[in-house]
Scaffold this motif. Structure first.
Motif, PDB file in Angstrom:
ATOM      1  N   UNK A  84       0.845  -1.192   0.000  1.00  0.00           N
ATOM      2  CA  UNK A  84       0.000   0.000   0.000  1.00  0.00           C
ATOM      3  C   UNK A  84       0.876   1.235   0.000  1.00  0.00           C
ATOM      4  N   UNK A  85       0.462   2.227  -0.810  1.00  0.00           N
ATOM      5  CA  UNK A  85       1.215   3.466  -0.925  1.00  0.00           C
ATOM      6  C   UNK A  85       0.282   4.661  -0.752  1.00  0.00           C
ATOM      7  N   UNK A  86       0.797   5.700  -0.120  1.00  0.00           N
ATOM      8  CA  UNK A  86       0.093   6.973  -0.005  1.00  0.00           C
ATOM      9  C   UNK A  86       0.593   7.902  -1.100  1.00  0.00           C
ATOM     10  N   UNK A  87      -0.342   8.536  -1.807  1.00  0.00           N
ATOM     11  CA  UNK A  87       0.045   9.434  -2.891  1.00  0.00           C
ATOM     12  C   UNK A  87      -0.757  10.725  -2.810  1.00  0.00           C
ATOM     13  N   UNK A  88      -0.105  11.791  -3.223  1.00  0.00           N
ATOM     14  CA  UNK A  88      -0.800  13.070  -3.351  1.00  0.00           C
ATOM     15  C   UNK A  88      -1.438  13.146  -4.734  1.00  0.00           C
ATOM     16  N   UNK A  89      -2.646  13.640  -4.785  1.00  0.00           N
ATOM     17  CA  UNK A  89      -3.379  13.769  -6.037  1.00  0.00           C
ATOM     18  C   UNK A  89      -3.743  15.237  -6.284  1.00  0.00           C
TER      19      UNK A  89
END
Length: 388
Positions: free
Chosen positions: A183-188
Motif C-alpha cells: 500500500x502506498x500513499x500518494x498526493x493527487x
C-alpha cells in the motif's frame, strides 16, 4: 444503550442533517456522478460551523468506539448528502480509520490531517477491471505491479470502480511486489494517474463517482509506503471490516428516512375509502420494515461490539454485511412499493435511497462472496473440531 457522549454527538448530527442538509437534496449540483466539489465544500463549511464535521473523531484524534460510531453514522445517513457533509462518507471514513491505525506520525500529518479536517477527499485504489482478469472480490488476482527503484517505487496498472478518484487529493494505492501486496500513499492529482472515464452507475451519492484509472509509471517515495513490502493485504483487512460495517450504518440511516417518508405517504394517501396504511397489503409492508430496521440495528451493534474487542471481526462483518444489506434492500423496495408511482419518481429521496442500497449489495463484497467465505469457515471449523 449508546454512551452519553455518543448520544450527544448523534443528536447534534441528526439535527444538522435534517435541518441543514436535507434542503440541499434538490440542489442542481447533485449530479449523476455525485455532488459537485463546490457543494461538498459548502456543506462541510456548515458542518464545521455546527460542530459536526468528522464527529466520529474526537478533538484529541482518537476515535469513538465502533458501537458509538454506529449511533453517529446512522444519524449522518438520514440523507444521502449527510455523510458527505459530516465527513463520515466512504471512502474517506475508511481511509481515515486505516491511516489512524497504521500510518507513521509523518504520514498522519501529511495525509490524515487534511482528511479529518475535511479540506481533502481521498480514494482507495484496489479494484481492477474484470475484463483484464484483475482483482475484484478476490484481491489475490491483483495485476497492478510495483518495483523498487532507488528510494522510490514505480507502480503500473489499471484500476476500476475507484470511488472519488475524480477530485481526490489523497490516494491509497494497492499494488503487488515480489513480496506480495503493498500500500502506498500518494498526493493527487498526479500526471502518472490518469482518469480514463467516470463510470455511469446506479448510485449517485459519492463525490467524484467511480472511475477507471490508469497508473503509468507512478513514482512514489519509499517513505510513502504503508508498513513494509508484502503487508498490503494485512492492512486491507484492518480497513475493510470496519469500513464494511460503516456502510451498513450509513445506509440504515437512509432507509429509516425512506420508511418515514413512506409512512407519511401511506397515512395521508387514501384509496378505496380509507388511508393506504389501513389496507393490510400496505400496512404489513411498513410493519415488516420496522422489524427489519430493528434487526439491522442489533446486527450492527453486535458486529461493532466484536470489533471493539480488537478483533478483525472478519466473519462477523461478513455476516453483518449480508444480513444488513439484504434487509436494507427489502426495506427500500417496500418503501417504493408503498408509494407507487411517487416512489419511482424523483419527487422524494426514496427513489435515490433505493438505488444506493441496491448498489451496496455489491460494494464491499457481494452477498454471494461473503456467503462463500463463511461457508469456507464452516468447513474449516468443522475440520478442526473433528481433528481435535
Amino acid at each position: 444503550m449508546p454512551s452519553a457522549r455518543a448520544q450527544v454527538i448523534a443528536d447534534k448530527v441528526e439535527a444538522f442533517v435534517r435541518n441543514v442538509v436535507v434542503p440541499y437534496e434538490r440542489d442542481p449540483r447533485c449530479g449523476f456522478h455525485g455532488p459537485a466539489d463546490d457543494l461538498v465544500e459548502e456543506l462541510r463549511a456548515k458542518a464545521h460551523a455546527a460542530g459536526v464535521l468528522s464527529p466520529h473523531i474526537l478533538p484529541d484524534g482518537s476515535h469513538l468506539s465502533q458501537r458509538e460510531t454506529a449511533v453517529v453514522l446512522i444519524r449522518s445517513g438520514l440523507s444521502p448528502l449527510g455523510p458527505v457533509a459530516c465527513n463520515t462518507a466512504a471512502p474517506d471514513e475508511g481511509n481515515m480509520y486505516l491511516l489512524g491505525k497504521v500510518g507513521t506520525p509523518e504520514q498522519k500529518e501529511r495525509f490524515l490531517t487534511p482528511l479529518v479536517t475535511g479540506v481533502a477527499r481521498s480514494a482507495f485504489f484496489m479494484t481492477e477491471p474484470a475484463s483484464e482478469g484483475g482483482a475484484g472480490s478476490d484481491p489475490s488476482m491483483m495485476l497492478t505491479s510495483c518495483r523498487q527503484d532507488g528510494n522510490h517505487w514505480v507502480i503500473n496498472g489499471r484500476k476500476a470502480f475507484i470511488t472519488g478518484a475524480q477530485g481526490a487529493k489523497v490516494g491509497i494505492v494497492m499494488a503487488k511486489s515480489d513480496d506480495g501486496a503493498c500500500m502506498f500513499l500518494v498526493e493527487l492529482p498526479d500526471p502518472a494517474i490518469r482518469i480514463e472515464r467516470v463510470l455511469d452507475t446506479i448510485d449517485s451519492s459519492m463525490p467524484g463517482g467511480h472511475s477507471v484509472v490508469m497508473l503509468d509509471n507512478l513514482r512514489v517515495p519509499a517513505d510513502q509506503m504503508l508498513g513494509a513490502s508484502g503487508e498490503g493485504f494485512k492492512y486491507a483487512q484492518v480497513r475493510l471490516s470496519p469500513a464494511r460495517l460503516s456502510h451498513c450504518m450509513r445506509w440504515l440511516g437512509g432507509v429509516i428516512r425512506a420508511q418515514e417518508i413512506a409512512t407519511a405517504y401511506a397515512c395521508q394517501r387514501h384509496a378505496f375509502g380509507k388511508p393506504l396504511v389501513d389496507h393490510e397489503g400496505v400496512g404489513f409492508m411498513l410493519a415488516e420494515n420496522l422489524i427489519d430496521i430493528r434487526q439491522c440495528q442489533l446486527m450492527i451493534d453486535w458486529c461493532a461490539s466484536v470489533l471493539d474487542t480488537g478483533s478483525l471481526a472478519t466473519a462477523e462483518s461478513s455476516m453483518a454485511k449480508v444480513a444488513v444489506s439484504e434487509a436494507l434492500m427489502r426495506i427500500a423496495d417496500k418503501c417504493v412499493q408503498v408509494m407507487g408511482g411517487t416512489g419511482v419518481s424523483g419527487d422524494t429521496v426514496v427513489e435515490q435511497i433505493f438505488r444506493e442500497v441496491r448498489a451496496f449489495r455489491i460494494y464491499d463484497g457481494p452477498t454471494e462472496v461473503h456467503k462463500w467465505s463463511l461457508a469456507k469457515k464452516i468447513k474449516r471449523d468443522f475440520g478442526q473440531a473433528t481433528a481435535a
